[in-house]
Design a protein around this motif. Structure first.
Motif, PDB file in Angstrom:
ATOM      1  N   GLY A   1      43.417  23.327 104.052  1.00 38.07           N
ATOM      2  CA  GLY A   1      43.042  24.166 102.922  1.00 38.07           C
ATOM      3  C   GLY A   1      44.158  25.076 102.443  1.00 38.07           C
ATOM      4  O   GLY A   1      43.941  25.911 101.555  1.00 38.07           O
ATOM      5  N   GLY A   2      45.378  24.923 103.005  1.00 41.32           N
ATOM      6  CA  GLY A   2      46.497  25.792 102.646  1.00 41.32           C
ATOM      7  C   GLY A   2      47.109  25.445 101.304  1.00 41.32           C
ATOM      8  O   GLY A   2      46.788  24.439 100.678  1.00 41.32           O
ATOM      9  N   ARG A   3      48.025  26.316 100.875  1.00 43.63           N
ATOM     10  CA  ARG A   3      48.626  26.188  99.557  1.00 43.63           C
ATOM     11  C   ARG A   3      50.142  26.187  99.664  1.00 43.63           C
ATOM     12  O   ARG A   3      50.713  27.069 100.302  1.00 43.63           O
ATOM     13  CB  ARG A   3      48.183  27.360  98.662  1.00 43.63           C
ATOM     14  CG  ARG A   3      46.683  27.378  98.544  1.00 43.63           C
ATOM     15  CD  ARG A   3      46.052  28.668  98.105  1.00 43.63           C
ATOM     16  NE  ARG A   3      46.569  29.926  98.565  1.00 43.63           N
ATOM     17  CZ  ARG A   3      46.166  30.562  99.677  1.00 43.63           C
ATOM     18  NH1 ARG A   3      45.302  29.994 100.518  1.00 43.63           N
ATOM     19  NH2 ARG A   3      46.620  31.756  99.976  1.00 43.63           N
ATOM     20  N   ALA A   4      50.772  25.205  99.045  1.00 45.75           N
ATOM     21  CA  ALA A   4      52.230  25.157  98.961  1.00 45.75           C
ATOM     22  C   ALA A   4      52.651  25.423  97.522  1.00 45.75           C
ATOM     23  O   ALA A   4      52.042  24.886  96.587  1.00 45.75           O
ATOM     24  CB  ALA A   4      52.753  23.801  99.413  1.00 45.75           C
ATOM     25  N   VAL A   5      53.656  26.246  97.355  1.00 47.15           N
ATOM     26  CA  VAL A   5      54.239  26.501  96.036  1.00 47.15           C
ATOM     27  C   VAL A   5      55.683  26.044  96.078  1.00 47.15           C
ATOM     28  O   VAL A   5      56.457  26.493  96.930  1.00 47.15           O
ATOM     29  CB  VAL A   5      54.155  27.995  95.655  1.00 47.15           C
ATOM     30  CG1 VAL A   5      54.839  28.231  94.311  1.00 47.15           C
ATOM     31  CG2 VAL A   5      52.707  28.458  95.604  1.00 47.15           C
TER      32      VAL A   5
END
Length: 326
Positions: free
Chosen positions: A239-243
């Motif tokens: 559920g993590g987010r990479a930018v």
């Protein structure tokens, strides 16, 4: 007019060129300071398809308004300003929604127009912002990029975050993540001098490699290599987010099944909204945007720009930011 002109891979020369013409609604700046961006290092090495030689780079800058083009309003001669270098059509659905960075017709001063690594540069009058200090004014643009990346990261209070890369945008991102509520912010960079600057910018930890870090809520890749993009995904919890904000490699191999199974998201981050640029100006002018310790910064004359680019292109480059002055 003296310019630092990129003529091909690893080739920068001081040349004489004409003073830029000033279109209607634009102004002419006498440049005081111009920063070297990581994307310009890619261009310098011949790895950036957006930049075509011969080119005067420079999209992070400040200067004093020397003259006004026809119809230029809201500014005055003698005012020290920085300028938003993003030029868009102003009429498409993205521009009307305040997302000029998504405009299909977007152009950038220092890429599509002659940039600020020269004695003078022409910029739109309505994209000028007063700044108190010439060196600080040249920091506004990368800070706006960091603000955009943090917005895209959707930070929640208590998040644990990783920033890959301790260049200036990576360091600025670390500072802004802490201000946004992240309680743990790790900065990863193989360069010990740059890792040493991470604490100054608010990072809670600095590591040489991503390695086997605990799974994290969000990761910002401020490098843009195939390897660092893959590392950004591997470090995420489900559920993590990479930018992704770095712009070095184009082709990237992504573990597609892991993205699906772990429900991770990948956000691109390019430039900034006008409001983010304006916020960056306010943060810099107030003193909140930059730490007092300046060991991460070096200021040099434009005439040694070739050597400065060559130094920044090495893995051991000591400074997160070099600013060229005129």
């Amino acid at each position: 007019m003296k310019t630092l002109t990129w003529t091909g891979p690893r080739a920068m020369t001081i040349q004489e060129g004409p003073i830029p013409k000033v279109p209607s609604g634009w102004v002419l700046l006498k440049v005081e300071a111009a920063g070297i961006c990581g994307s310009e290092i890619s261009g310098y090495l011949g790895h950036n398809s957006l930049r075509v030689p011969p080119l005067v780079m420079g999209h992070e800058f400040s200067g004093v308004i020397e003259s006004l083009g026809d119809g230029a309003v809201g500014v005055k001669v003698g005012e020290r300003v920085t300028a938003n270098p993003l030029v868009s059509c102003g009429t498409c659905r993205h521009c009307r929604a305040g997302e000029r960075q998504r405009c299909a017709e977007r152009k950038i001063i220092g890429i599509n127009f002659p940039g600020a690594m020269a004695e003078w540069v022409a910029v739109p009058a309505d994209q000028c912002y007063p700044v108190d200090n010439a060196i600080h004014g040249a920091m506004v643009e990368p800070l706006a990029c960091a603000l955009r990346a943090v917005h895209q990261a959707e930070v929640a209070v208590g998040d644990q975050a990783l920033v890959v890369g301790a260049g200036i945008i990576g360091l600025m991102t670390a500072r802004l993540l802490r201000l946004a509520g992240a309680t743990r912010v790790i900065v990863a960079d193989p360069n010990p001098r740059r890792r040493g600057a991470a604490a100054v910018w608010g990072a809670t930890e600095a590591v040489e490699t991503v390695g086997d870090l605990d799974r994290l809520d969000l990761v910002v890749d401020a490098v843009g290599l195939d390897q660092t993009r893959r590392e950004s995904l591997a470090a995420l919890d489900r559920g993590g987010r990479a930018v992704w904000i770095g712009l070095h490699h184009d082709p990237t191999t992504v573990p597609g099944n892991a993205v699906v199974r772990d429900e991770v998201s990948i956000h691109g981050s390019f430039c900034y909204r006008d409001e983010e640029f304006s916020r960056a100006v306010a943060l810099v002018n107030s003193g909140e945007g930059l730490p007092a310790d300046r060991g991460w910064l070096d200021v040099r004359g434009l005439e040694v720009g070739d050597a400065a680019f060559a130094e920044q292109a090495t893995a051991t480059a000591p400074f997160a930011k070099i600013i060229l002055t005129l």
